[in-house]
Write an enzyme that holds these catalytic residues in place. Structure first.
Site, PDB file in Angstrom:
ATOM      1  N   HIS A 103       0.818  -1.218   0.000  1.00  0.00           N
ATOM      2  CA  HIS A 103       0.000   0.000   0.000  1.00  0.00           C
ATOM      3  C   HIS A 103       0.851   1.268   0.000  1.00  0.00           C
ATOM      4  O   HIS A 103       0.363   2.324  -0.356  1.00  0.00           O
ATOM      5  CB  HIS A 103      -1.047  -0.023   1.130  1.00  0.00           C
ATOM      6  CG  HIS A 103      -0.540   0.259   2.498  1.00  0.00           C
ATOM      7  ND1 HIS A 103      -0.233  -0.739   3.404  1.00  0.00           N
ATOM      8  CD2 HIS A 103      -0.302   1.421   3.143  1.00  0.00           C
ATOM      9  CE1 HIS A 103       0.171  -0.183   4.537  1.00  0.00           C
ATOM     10  NE2 HIS A 103       0.131   1.116   4.409  1.00  0.00           N
ATOM     11  N   ASP A 239       1.275  -7.729   2.379  1.00  0.00           N
ATOM     12  CA  ASP A 239       1.334  -6.296   2.068  1.00  0.00           C
ATOM     13  C   ASP A 239       2.779  -5.817   1.861  1.00  0.00           C
ATOM     14  O   ASP A 239       3.343  -5.140   2.708  1.00  0.00           O
ATOM     15  CB  ASP A 239       0.658  -5.516   3.210  1.00  0.00           C
ATOM     16  CG  ASP A 239       0.325  -4.084   2.817  1.00  0.00           C
ATOM     17  OD1 ASP A 239       0.884  -3.598   1.812  1.00  0.00           O
ATOM     18  OD2 ASP A 239      -0.478  -3.451   3.525  1.00  0.00           O
ATOM     19  N   SER A 645       4.035   2.147   8.418  1.00  0.00           N
ATOM     20  CA  SER A 645       3.823   1.172   7.359  1.00  0.00           C
ATOM     21  C   SER A 645       5.122   0.950   6.636  1.00  0.00           C
ATOM     22  O   SER A 645       5.807   1.898   6.271  1.00  0.00           O
ATOM     23  CB  SER A 645       2.791   1.685   6.366  1.00  0.00           C
ATOM     24  OG  SER A 645       1.535   1.318   6.804  1.00  0.00           O
TER      25      SER A 645
HETATM   26  N1  ARG Z   1      -4.584   0.147   7.551  1.00  0.00           N
HETATM   27  C1  ARG Z   1      -3.266   0.123   6.990  1.00  0.00           C
HETATM   28  C2  ARG Z   1      -2.666   1.538   6.990  1.00  0.00           C
HETATM   29  O1  ARG Z   1      -3.137   2.401   7.640  1.00  0.00           O
HETATM   30  C3  ARG Z   1      -3.277  -0.504   5.646  1.00  0.00           C
HETATM   31  C4  ARG Z   1      -3.935   0.284   4.574  1.00  0.00           C
HETATM   32  C5  ARG Z   1      -3.878  -0.332   3.214  1.00  0.00           C
HETATM   33  N2  ARG Z   1      -4.856  -1.363   3.033  1.00  0.00           N
HETATM   34  C6  ARG Z   1      -6.130  -1.147   2.636  1.00  0.00           C
HETATM   35  N3  ARG Z   1      -6.937  -2.145   2.562  1.00  0.00           N
HETATM   36  N4  ARG Z   1      -6.553   0.040   2.309  1.00  0.00           N
HETATM   37  O2  ARG Z   1      -2.051   2.052   6.108  1.00  0.00           O
HETATM   38  N1  GLU Z   2      -1.042   1.190   7.587  1.00  0.00           N
HETATM   39  C1  GLU Z   2      -0.469   2.293   8.280  1.00  0.00           C
HETATM   40  C2  GLU Z   2       0.417   3.190   7.436  1.00  0.00           C
HETATM   41  O1  GLU Z   2       0.178   3.420   6.294  1.00  0.00           O
HETATM   42  C3  GLU Z   2       0.300   1.783   9.430  1.00  0.00           C
HETATM   43  C4  GLU Z   2      -0.609   1.163  10.306  1.00  0.00           C
HETATM   44  C5  GLU Z   2      -0.999   2.046  11.409  1.00  0.00           C
HETATM   45  O2  GLU Z   2      -1.529   3.146  11.263  1.00  0.00           O
HETATM   46  O3  GLU Z   2      -0.722   1.502  12.441  1.00  0.00           O
HETATM   47  O4  GLU Z   2       1.354   3.762   7.910  1.00  0.00           O
END
Ligand code: ARG
Ligand code: GLU
Length: 713
Positions: A103, A239, A645
Site C-alpha cells: 500500500h 502487504d 507502514s
Molecule cells: N490500515 C493500513 C494503513 O493504515 C493498511 C492500509 C492499506 N490497506 C487497505 N486495505 N486500504 O495504512
Molecule cells: N497502515 C499504516 C500506514 O500506512 C500503518 C498502520 C498504522 O496506522 O498503524 O502507515
C-alpha cells in the site's frame, strides 16, 4: 496516559516491581502483563542508553543502543529509510534493494498500470535491473545523525513573549543553527519540535530521488482482504512491494539517469528464516507520523464523539458511490483504486479508534488522572503556575469544537472526496491572484493539477459522490452544476483557464460549478480557517504548558515524544490478545487461513490459482515453520501509527523478521491512548514475503541478493 499513573502515585513501588518483572520475564517468559509497563512509546534512536536499553533487555533483546544508532559505525538505523515522506522502508541487500508495503508503493504500481499491463491485478516483477521502473517524484530519505538543539533553538525565548514573537525567534534561531551545521553538500538538515515545543532536534538527512519499482505481488495477495480485513485480525495480507535506490557513480544522490547504478548502503538487514513465537522480542524501526498521547480528556471526548463521527459519515457516503462504480467497470477500478483505498483506510480507522476509546474507558480514566494531577499540583505548591491549564482546555475546546468540524468537513468535501470541487478550489487561487506574475505561477501549477486529477477522473463517480456527500455539508445542493461546467472535461478545463486574467475571470463567471463553489471557498478562507487557526494556536500553547507541567509535576523517564514523522523505535513482544470476554486471538496466521477466506472472483478475497496450487502441494521450500506450515502475519505489542507502514520488524539480533503494515481495530486508539492489553501492531511474516518472491513469482535473482540467516539454529 493511563501508563503515567504508576509514576505519579506509586513511583517507588513501580521501580521495584519493574525489577522483579525483569527476572520473571527472563526465566519463565511469562505473560505480557509482567512487562506491560516497559512497552508503549516511540523512542528517539539517539537516546536509548539507560532505561530503553534495560526495557529491551527485559523484553528479551540482545541489542545495545549502539547496535541501533551509532554515528561512527554503521548501525541498524542506516538501513531504515523514510519512503516518499509518508511510509517507511528498509534496505535488504548490498545493492540498495528496498522493501516496503504494497500500500505504500500502491500509487507507483497504479501509475505504471493500464488495462493491458494491469500490475495492480497481476503484480509486477522486473526480470533484471534494466526492467526496474523509474518513478517521477518518488524519493527516500536516510537519517545521517540526530542532535539535541533545544538550547540553541530556545535561545532568547521568554515566557513573556507572544506566541508569534516566540515563533519568529524560534524560526530565526533554527535557520541559524542549520546554517552552522557541518554537513556534506548533498545532505540536508531539518529541525523538529518534540514534547509540544519543549525540546528540539536537528536531523541531517540524505535524499535519493532515483527510486525504481522492482516487484509487487498481485492485489489479491498484496491487498488480500481489502477493506473488509483492513485494521482487523486475523489477517492474511502479503502487504509488500519492492523498490531499489539508484545513485550516481560516486554512490551519492542524483536525479534519475540511465547512468545511475544501484546504491551501496552502509548497512542492510539480514533476513531471519527462523520466524517468531509468542513472547519473542520485536523491534519496529521507522517514521511514525502523528500521535497525541498527552491530550486532556476534553479533547478525546471531542475527537471521538464529534469529530470522528462527522468524518466517518462523509466518507461513508462517498465510498458507497465509489465502491459500486468500481465493481461495475475495470477502467474505473484502476482509476479510483488508490484514491478509494486512502479514503476507506481512515474511514475505518476512525470507527475502530472510537471503539477502542469506549471499550477501554479512556475518557473516564483520563478524567481520574486529571483529578489526581490537580491534587498533586496542590500538594507540591505548584498551583499558581499550572492550575488554570485544565480549565483553559475546557474553555478552548468548547469554542473550538464546532469550527474544527466545519473546517474538517470543508476539507473532506473540497479536498478529499469530490474532485469537481477540488478543481474549483485550486482555480480560486488563480481568480484571486494579485498580479500577473502570481496569476501565471498559479496557472502553471493548476494545469499540472488538472491533468493529474483527470488522469484518474470519472464524471459519473464524481457526480454521484457530490450528490451523496454534499447534503452533509450544506442545504444548498445543486447537481446541475455538472451539466454547466468545463471542469469535468480536461480539454475544456484547460481552455477555460487560457487567456489574460480579465478573460479568465469572465469565463469563470459563466462556469456553473465555479460560481456555485466560490462562496463556500470564500467562507472557508475568510472566516472558517482563520478562526480555526487562531483557536488551534491557543490550544497548542496550553498543550505546551501542560506537557511542561506533566514533566515537572510528575517526573518520569517514560515520557516519550509524540510521533512527528521522525525516526523512532518501538519495542515489544509477539503477543496475541483478548478483544472481548471469551475470545483470545493467537498471534500468528497461516496460509491455511488464506484458503479458508478464499471466495472465487471476489474483489477482496480471490486467491490466485498459482498460490492455491502451492498450498495444495505444500510447496513452501525453506519458508515453512518447524511444523511445516507457512506463516502469513503476526501480532506484536509495538506502539505504531500511520507512517510505520513498511517498517521492519527486527529480532533480538538485528535480523529482519517481518514488515509492519497495520494495527488491530480497537488498538488504533493507541494514537491517543496506548494500552498494552489491546493495542497490537500487525506485521507480515518475512517468510511469506520471501515465499511469494521465490515460489510464487520465481524472482530468484532477488532472493540471491539477500542475506538469509538462521539465528535460532
Ligand atoms: N490500515 C493500513 C494503513 O493504515 C493498511 C492500509 C492499506 N490497506 C487497505 N486495505 N486500504 O495504512
Ligand atoms: N497502515 C499504516 C500506514 O500506512 C500503518 C498502520 C498504522 O496506522 O498503524 O502507515
Amino acid at each position: 496516559m493511563k501508563r503515567l499513573l504508576p509514576f505519579l502515585f506509586t513511583a517507588t513501588l513501580f521501580f521495584v516491581s519493574c525489577k522483579t518483572t525483569k527476572t520473571i520475564t527472563k526465566t519463565t517468559n511469562s505473560k505480557a502483563i509482567n512487562t506491560a509497563d516497559t512497552q508503549g512509546g516511540m523512542w528517539i534512536p539517539s537516546l536509548l542508553e539507560g532505561m530503553n536499553e534495560e526495557d529491551m533487555t527485559a523484553l528479551g533483546s540482545n541489542l545495545t543502543a549502539k547496535d541501533i544508532y551509532d554515528i561512527n559505525n554503521s548501525s541498524l538505523k542506516d538501513a531504515i529509510v523514510h519512503f516518499n515522506g509518508g511510509c517507511t522502508s528498509e534496505i535488504i541487500s548490498s545493492s540498495g534493494l528496498l522493501l516496503t508495503n504494497h500500500h505504500c508503493g500502491f500509487s507507483q504500481i497504479q501509475a505504471h498500470s493500464s488495462i493491458e499491463n494491469d500490475y495492480i491485478k497481476d503484480g509486477f516483477w522486473a526480470k533484471n535491473l534494466e526492467d526496474e521502473l523509474p518513478n517521477e517524484g518518488l524519493f527516500v530519505e536516510f537519517i545521517i545523525r540526530i542532535e539535541d538543539v533545544t538550547k540553541a533553538v530556545l535561545n532568547g525565548v521568554a515566557d513573556t513573549m507572544s506566541a508569534s514573537e516566540k515563533k519568529s525567534l524560534i524560526d530565526k534561531n533554527s535557520r541559524q543553527i542549520q546554517k552552522n551545521t557541518t554537513k556534506s553538500e548533498w545532505q540536508n538538515t531539518k529541525i523538529k519540535s518534540f514534547f509540544k515545543g519543549n525540546q528540539y532536534f536537528l536531523f541531517v538527512t540524505e535524499r535519493f530521488e532515483d527510486i525504481r519499482l522492482v516487484g509487487a505481488p498481485p492485489t489479491s495477495i498484496g491487498k488480500f482482504g481489502s477493506d473488509t480485513d483492513n485494521w482487523v485480525w486475523p489477517r492474511h495480507t502479503g502487504d509488500f512491494s519492492m523498490f531499489r535506490i539508484y545513485a550516481n557513480k560516486d554512490n551519492k544522490p542524483a536525479k534519475y539517469s540511465t547512468d545511475n547504478v544501484p546504491y551501496i548502503p552502509k548497512h542492510y538487514l539480514p533476513i531471519s528464516l527462523d520466524g517468531v513465537e509468542e513472547g519473542d522480542f520485536t523491534l519496529v524501526f521507522g517514521f511514525p507520523g502523528r500521535t497525541n498521547e498527552y491530550l486532556p480528556a476534553v479533547a478525546i471526548e471531542h475527537i471521538t464523539k464529534q469529530y470522528n463521527p462527522s468524518n466517518i459519515a462523509i466518507r461513508e457516503a462517498a465510498l458507497k458511490v465509489m465502491d459500486e462504480q468500481m465493481k461495475k467497470s475495470n477502467a474505473i477500478r484502476i482509476k479510483y483504486a488508490s484514491k478509494q483505498a486512502k479514503i476507506a483506510n481512515y474511514w475505518k480507522k476512525w470507527i475502530g479508534e472510537n471503539l477502542g476509546i469506549e471499550k477501554s474507558n479512556a475518557i473516564a480514566k483520563k478524567r481520574d488522572f486529571e483529578a489526581k494531577f490537580t491534587k498533586t499540583l496542590k500538594e507540591k505548591g505548584l498551583e499558581n503556575k499550572y492550575s488554570t491549564i485544565l480549565s483553559d482546555f475546557d474553555k478552548l475546546y468548547d469554542a473550538f469544537s464546532d469550527i474544527n468540524i466545519k473546517r474538517r468537513n470543508f476539507i473532506e468535501v473540497f479536498v478529499v472526496n469530490n474532485e469537481l470541487l477540488k478543481m474549483t478550489l485550486r482555480t480560486y487561487k488563480m481568480d484571486i491572484a494579485k498580479d500577473d506574475a502570481s496569476f501565471e505561477k498559479v496557472r502553471k501549477d493548476l494545469i499540472k493539477r488538472l491533468k493529474a486529477i483527470h488522469k484518474n477522473y470519472d464524471v459519473t463517480v464524481d457526480k454521484g459522490v457530490f450528490e451523496s456527500i454534499m447534503p452533509l455539508y450544506t442545504n444548498n445542493v445543486d447537481v446541475s452544476i455538472y451539466d454547466n461546467t468545463s471542469f469535468t472535461d480536461l480539454e475544456k478545463a484547460l481552455k477555460l483557464i487560457e487567456g489574460n486574467p480579465k478573460e479568465v475571470r469572465e469565463k469563470l463567471l459563466n462556469d456553473a460549478a465555479y460560481q456555485y463553489a466560490k462562496p463556500f471557498i470564500e467562507e472557508f478562507y475568510k472566516t472558517i480557517n482563520p478562526k480555526y487557526q487562531k483557536l488551534k494556536a491557543e490550544i497548542a500553547a496550553v498543550q505546551e504548558r501542560y506537557m511542561n507541567a506533566l514533566m515537572t509535576v510528575v517526573p518520569s523517564k517514560r515520557y516519550y515524544p509524540d510521533a512527528n514523522s521522525t525516526l523512532r523505535i518501538t519495542y515489544g513482544q509477539v503477543r496475541g490478545y483478548a478483544p472481548e470476554d471469551g475470545v483470545y486471538y493467537k498471534p500468528v496466521s497461516y496460509l491455511k487461513g488464506v484458503i479458508e477466506k478464499y471466495i472465487p472472483n471476489d474483489y477482496e478475497f480471490d486467491v490466485p490459482l498459482k498460490l492455491r496450487n502451492l498450498y495444495n502441494a505444500k510447496d513452501y521450500g525453506q519458508y515453512a515453520d518447524k511444523n511445516g506450515k507457512l506463516p502469513i502475519c503476526f501480532l506484536g505489542t509495538n506502539h505504531t501509527t500511520g507512517g510505520n507502514s513498511g517498517s521492519p520488524a527486527i529480532d533480538t539480533n538485528g535480523n529482519l523478521i517481518g514488515l509492519n503494515f497495520d494495527r488491530v481495530w480497537e488498538g488504533t486508539m493507541s494514537d491517543m491512548n496506548y494500552d498494552p492489553n489491546i493495542c497490537r501492531n500487525i506485521m507480515v511474516d518475512i517468510r511469506y514475503v520471501l515465499f511469494i518472491i521465490d515460489k510464487y513469482a520465481g524472482a530468484e535473482r532477488l532472493i540471491n541478493e539477500m542475506k538469509l540467516v538462521h539465528p535460532k539454529k
